[in-house]
Design an enzyme around this catalytic site. Sequence first.
Site, mmCIF file in Angstrom:
data_model
loop_
_atom_site.group_PDB
_atom_site.id
_atom_site.type_symbol
_atom_site.label_atom_id
_atom_site.label_comp_id
_atom_site.label_asym_id
_atom_site.label_seq_id
_atom_site.Cartn_x
_atom_site.Cartn_y
_atom_site.Cartn_z
ATOM 1 N N CYS A 1 0.869 -1.183 0.000
ATOM 2 C CA CYS A 1 0.000 0.000 0.000
ATOM 3 C C CYS A 1 0.898 1.223 0.000
ATOM 4 O O CYS A 1 1.636 1.450 0.970
ATOM 5 C CB CYS A 1 -0.912 -0.012 1.224
ATOM 6 S SG CYS A 1 -1.912 1.479 1.383
ATOM 7 N N CYS B 1 -5.024 6.362 -3.320
ATOM 8 C CA CYS B 1 -4.424 5.026 -3.334
ATOM 9 C C CYS B 1 -3.020 5.175 -3.904
ATOM 10 O O CYS B 1 -2.864 5.528 -5.074
ATOM 11 C CB CYS B 1 -5.259 4.066 -4.181
ATOM 12 S SG CYS B 1 -4.471 2.463 -4.439
#
Length: 267
Positions: A73, A206
Site C-alpha cells: 500500500c 491510493c
Amino acid sequence: MLRFTKMNGAGNDFVLIDNRVGDIHLNRGQIARLCDRHRGIGADGVLLLEKASNGADFRMRYFNADGGEAEMCGNGARCFARFANKVAGAQGKISFETPAGVIGAELTRDLVTLQMIEPTDLRLNVTVRSANENKTVHFINSGVPHVVVPVSQIDDVDVQRKGAAIRHHEMFSPKGANVNFIEKRGTKQIAVRTYERGVESETLACGTGVVASALIFAAVEKIDGSIGVLVRGGNELQVGFEKRGTQFKNVTLTGPADFVFEGTIEL
C-alpha cells in the site's frame, strides 16, 4: 486493550500498530472491526510495524478494511515510514520488507518519498467486456494489480458501479484488481479516482494506484517523469521514474503522511 495511532496519507487513512515485540495477533474479524467507521476506529486499512527478517530495517504488514492481507500500500507505506520514525527513532532513509518486495523511504519533514519496486506485467489497450459494453483499459502491477481506465470527465464517473464491475472481472480473477479512472489535466498532470479491492469502495487516495496511473499515462502519452497526480482527497502526489523502452526503473512516490490521533481500543 490495544494501543494504536491513526494516520492518513492524502486522505487514505490507516490504523498503525507497533508489533515489534510480536505479541499482537489480529484475526480478520478484529481487523474489520478496527476499520469500521461506526463501531471501531475507522480506516481503509491496518498497518503493523514488525521486526524484519531479511536485512531490512522493519517489516510492514498491511491489511485491508475487510481483514484480508494485501501485498503493498503506497499511501500506507508513507505513513508507516513516519510511524517508524516516531516510535522506533528511524531517521533519514529507511527500508522495510513487504510481500511485494523491499521498499525504501526517505523522510523530509511531513513528506515521504518511497522507492517503489519495479512494476511488472504492463498491458496496454486490453479490451474488457463490462456493463454490456466493451472498454479499452490498461493494466500494470505496481506492487498491487491495477487497471487504469482513461476518461474525459472524471467527476462524471460512477466509480462505485463501474469500478466494482471491473474489479471482479474474470480477466483479473481470482485476486481481482484495483481500478483507477484517470483524466488528463496537463502535459504531465492527471487526476485519478480509485476503487480499491478489500475496501470495496472508492477511497480518497491510493498510493500504488497513483503510481500505476502515472506510469500508464507516461506509456500511452510517451512522456517522461515526473508526473503530478491529483487525488480525490485534494492532494497532488508526485511520481518519478526513468523510462527505458517499455520498462520503468527507479520509480518513486512522494506525498504527505499525517498523524491524526492516538488511543487505545478494547478488542
